[in-house]
Motif scaffolding. Sequence first.
Motif, PDB file in Angstrom:
ATOM      1  N   LEU A  27     -39.699 -23.416  30.817  1.00 34.23           N
ATOM      2  CA  LEU A  27     -38.305 -23.039  31.020  1.00 34.23           C
ATOM      3  C   LEU A  27     -37.903 -21.998  29.980  1.00 34.23           C
ATOM      4  CD1 LEU A  27     -36.686 -26.496  31.788  1.00 34.23           C
ATOM      5  CD2 LEU A  27     -37.452 -24.746  33.384  1.00 34.23           C
ATOM      6  N   ILE A  28     -37.241 -20.955  30.461  1.00 29.01           N
ATOM      7  CA  ILE A  28     -36.849 -19.836  29.603  1.00 29.01           C
ATOM      8  C   ILE A  28     -35.347 -19.644  29.725  1.00 29.01           C
ATOM      9  CG2 ILE A  28     -37.227 -17.396  29.089  1.00 29.01           C
ATOM     10  CD1 ILE A  28     -39.844 -17.720  30.839  1.00 29.01           C
ATOM     11  N   TYR A  29     -34.665 -19.563  28.584  1.00 29.67           N
ATOM     12  CA  TYR A  29     -33.220 -19.318  28.556  1.00 29.67           C
ATOM     13  C   TYR A  29     -32.988 -17.812  28.478  1.00 29.67           C
ATOM     14  CZ  TYR A  29     -28.322 -19.684  27.217  1.00 29.67           C
ATOM     15  OH  TYR A  29     -26.962 -19.578  27.182  1.00 29.67           O
ATOM     16  N   TYR A  30     -32.139 -17.286  29.370  1.00 26.82           N
ATOM     17  CA  TYR A  30     -31.848 -15.854  29.422  1.00 26.82           C
ATOM     18  C   TYR A  30     -30.431 -15.575  28.930  1.00 26.82           C
ATOM     19  CZ  TYR A  30     -36.124 -14.688  31.881  1.00 26.82           C
ATOM     20  OH  TYR A  30     -37.429 -14.478  32.183  1.00 26.82           O
ATOM     21  N   ASP A  31     -30.129 -14.294  28.706  1.00 28.40           N
ATOM     22  CA  ASP A  31     -28.792 -13.918  28.244  1.00 28.40           C
ATOM     23  C   ASP A  31     -27.758 -14.230  29.332  1.00 28.40           C
ATOM     24  OD1 ASP A  31     -28.053 -10.746  29.368  1.00 28.40           O
ATOM     25  OD2 ASP A  31     -30.037 -11.603  29.672  1.00 28.40           O
ATOM     26  N   ASP A  32     -26.545 -14.564  28.918  1.00 25.48           N
ATOM     27  CA  ASP A  32     -25.472 -14.930  29.848  1.00 25.48           C
ATOM     28  C   ASP A  32     -25.003 -13.767  30.706  1.00 25.48           C
ATOM     29  OD1 ASP A  32     -25.283 -17.614  29.209  1.00 25.48           O
ATOM     30  OD2 ASP A  32     -23.867 -17.258  27.575  1.00 25.48           O
ATOM     31  N   GLU A  33     -24.963 -12.587  30.123  1.00 24.89           N
ATOM     32  CA  GLU A  33     -24.338 -11.455  30.802  1.00 24.89           C
ATOM     33  C   GLU A  33     -25.162 -10.912  31.959  1.00 24.89           C
ATOM     34  OE1 GLU A  33     -22.750  -7.090  29.548  1.00 24.89           O
ATOM     35  OE2 GLU A  33     -22.458  -8.730  28.135  1.00 24.89           O
ATOM     36  N   THR A  34     -26.424 -10.590  31.726  1.00 24.64           N
ATOM     37  CA  THR A  34     -27.234  -9.957  32.779  1.00 24.64           C
ATOM     38  C   THR A  34     -28.281 -10.883  33.376  1.00 24.64           C
ATOM     39  OG1 THR A  34     -28.922  -9.136  31.250  1.00 24.64           O
ATOM     40  CG2 THR A  34     -26.994  -7.725  31.647  1.00 24.64           C
ATOM     41  N   LEU A  39     -34.776 -17.404  24.663  1.00 23.32           N
ATOM     42  CA  LEU A  39     -35.409 -18.546  24.027  1.00 23.32           C
ATOM     43  C   LEU A  39     -36.361 -19.216  25.012  1.00 23.32           C
ATOM     44  CD1 LEU A  39     -35.435 -20.504  21.556  1.00 23.32           C
ATOM     45  CD2 LEU A  39     -33.568 -21.728  22.672  1.00 23.32           C
ATOM     46  N   TYR A  40     -37.582 -19.460  24.590  1.00 22.95           N
ATOM     47  CA  TYR A  40     -38.540 -20.211  25.392  1.00 22.95           C
ATOM     48  C   TYR A  40     -38.325 -21.683  25.045  1.00 22.95           C
ATOM     49  CZ  TYR A  40     -40.535 -15.761  26.608  1.00 22.95           C
ATOM     50  OH  TYR A  40     -40.698 -14.492  27.100  1.00 22.95           O
ATOM     51  N   LEU A  41     -37.766 -22.431  25.990  1.00 23.49           N
ATOM     52  CA  LEU A  41     -37.282 -23.774  25.701  1.00 23.49           C
ATOM     53  C   LEU A  41     -38.377 -24.823  25.604  1.00 23.49           C
ATOM     54  CD1 LEU A  41     -34.133 -23.787  27.987  1.00 23.49           C
ATOM     55  CD2 LEU A  41     -34.193 -23.587  25.513  1.00 23.49           C
ATOM     56  N   THR A  42     -39.049 -25.096  26.698  1.00 22.23           N
ATOM     57  CA  THR A  42     -39.997 -26.199  26.742  1.00 22.23           C
ATOM     58  C   THR A  42     -41.023 -25.952  27.831  1.00 22.23           C
ATOM     59  OG1 THR A  42     -40.170 -28.617  26.880  1.00 22.23           O
ATOM     60  CG2 THR A  42     -38.561 -27.567  28.311  1.00 22.23           C
ATOM     61  N   ARG A  43     -42.163 -26.588  27.715  1.00 21.13           N
ATOM     62  CA  ARG A  43     -43.215 -26.499  28.730  1.00 21.13           C
ATOM     63  C   ARG A  43     -43.675 -27.915  29.057  1.00 21.13           C
ATOM     64  NH1 ARG A  43     -44.394 -21.418  29.582  1.00 21.13           N
ATOM     65  NH2 ARG A  43     -46.160 -21.747  30.940  1.00 21.13           N
ATOM     66  N   GLY A  44     -44.124 -28.084  30.278  1.00 18.09           N
ATOM     67  CA  GLY A  44     -44.637 -29.380  30.676  1.00 18.09           C
ATOM     68  C   GLY A  44     -45.491 -29.258  31.916  1.00 18.09           C
ATOM     69  N   GLU A  45     -46.298 -30.262  32.156  1.00 19.27           N
ATOM     70  CA  GLU A  45     -47.180 -30.260  33.312  1.00 19.27           C
ATOM     71  C   GLU A  45     -46.523 -30.960  34.494  1.00 19.27           C
ATOM     72  OE1 GLU A  45     -50.876 -31.961  32.083  1.00 19.27           O
ATOM     73  OE2 GLU A  45     -51.327 -30.291  30.742  1.00 19.27           O
ATOM     74  N   LEU A  94     -45.815 -18.368  39.616  1.00 18.11           N
ATOM     75  CA  LEU A  94     -44.504 -18.348  40.261  1.00 18.11           C
ATOM     76  C   LEU A  94     -43.433 -18.106  39.207  1.00 18.11           C
ATOM     77  CD1 LEU A  94     -44.883 -21.575  42.436  1.00 18.11           C
ATOM     78  CD2 LEU A  94     -45.302 -19.222  43.165  1.00 18.11           C
ATOM     79  N   PHE A  95     -42.382 -17.452  39.625  1.00 15.82           N
ATOM     80  CA  PHE A  95     -41.215 -17.270  38.771  1.00 15.82           C
ATOM     81  C   PHE A  95     -40.016 -17.732  39.586  1.00 15.82           C
ATOM     82  CE2 PHE A  95     -37.851 -14.825  36.674  1.00 15.82           C
ATOM     83  CZ  PHE A  95     -38.086 -15.226  35.373  1.00 15.82           C
ATOM     84  N   ILE A  96     -39.340 -18.766  39.111  1.00 13.57           N
ATOM     85  CA  ILE A  96     -38.246 -19.395  39.858  1.00 13.57           C
ATOM     86  C   ILE A  96     -36.942 -19.196  39.109  1.00 13.57           C
ATOM     87  CG2 ILE A  96     -37.346 -21.563  40.785  1.00 13.57           C
ATOM     88  CD1 ILE A  96     -40.288 -22.544  40.860  1.00 13.57           C
ATOM     89  N   ASP A  97     -35.953 -18.659  39.807  1.00 12.23           N
ATOM     90  CA  ASP A  97     -34.600 -18.569  39.268  1.00 12.23           C
ATOM     91  C   ASP A  97     -33.762 -19.601  40.014  1.00 12.23           C
ATOM     92  OD1 ASP A  97     -32.066 -18.026  38.378  1.00 12.23           O
ATOM     93  OD2 ASP A  97     -32.228 -15.858  38.634  1.00 12.23           O
ATOM     94  N   VAL A 156     -31.078 -20.348  33.014  1.00 13.97           N
ATOM     95  CA  VAL A 156     -32.435 -20.811  32.738  1.00 13.97           C
ATOM     96  C   VAL A 156     -33.306 -20.480  33.941  1.00 13.97           C
ATOM     97  CG1 VAL A 156     -33.863 -22.854  32.371  1.00 13.97           C
ATOM     98  CG2 VAL A 156     -31.671 -22.660  31.218  1.00 13.97           C
ATOM     99  N   LYS A 157     -34.523 -19.994  33.674  1.00 10.91           N
ATOM    100  CA  LYS A 157     -35.486 -19.697  34.732  1.00 10.91           C
ATOM    101  C   LYS A 157     -36.792 -20.409  34.410  1.00 10.91           C
ATOM    102  CE  LYS A 157     -33.267 -15.279  35.598  1.00 10.91           C
ATOM    103  NZ  LYS A 157     -33.399 -13.855  35.768  1.00 10.91           N
TER     104      LYS A 157
END
Length: 189
Positions: free
Chosen positions: A64-71, A77-83, A170-173, A180-181
Amino acid sequence: MLKQLSLIIIILLSLPGCEREDHLSPDYGQEKLLPDRDDYLNEDYGTQTFAKELSGIYASEIGLIYYDDETRTIPQLYLTRGEKDIHIDSLASGAVNVYFNKFNTAFMPLQLSVKIKCLLEATVDTIYIRGSDGIVRTSNDDGPIGAPLPESDDAELIGKYARKTGMIELFIDPMLPVPVKASVKGKKG
């Protein structure tokens, strides 16, 4: 005098209620103008062989990756990873359903479930995956956290499957209120 004044007030208050429909769009409430979501996935895309090749269960790692609010385009921030196992089911139309249920990690108390119908395009060595109008739901088995849990019916997915190696990216929004993506890498099991 008081009766006449109250009658005038009642008449004045009821007039805007009579004209309410004049302010609405003439398209309001016409179901025939809404898109038929089943329509675009029930036609024959001629990609059934690719869908069957792609279908299966993938041992994957979700980040999970946190992106900027505006765009929502700049990773912050790279938040967490899991299987988690990613499931891909082929549909008769040649499309696929990509989904996983209740993904979470020790650093993320909410459980994330995603289901997206996707269309396919193929080259000699790669199958490209693209989907929209996906369903995202969150849950918390430990009990309420004091606010409505985020959910979406607008999730988007792009990805690719390397036919030679069986690897998928895969890239999921999820299109949640929080920017978060999810980045997914996996191998067919």
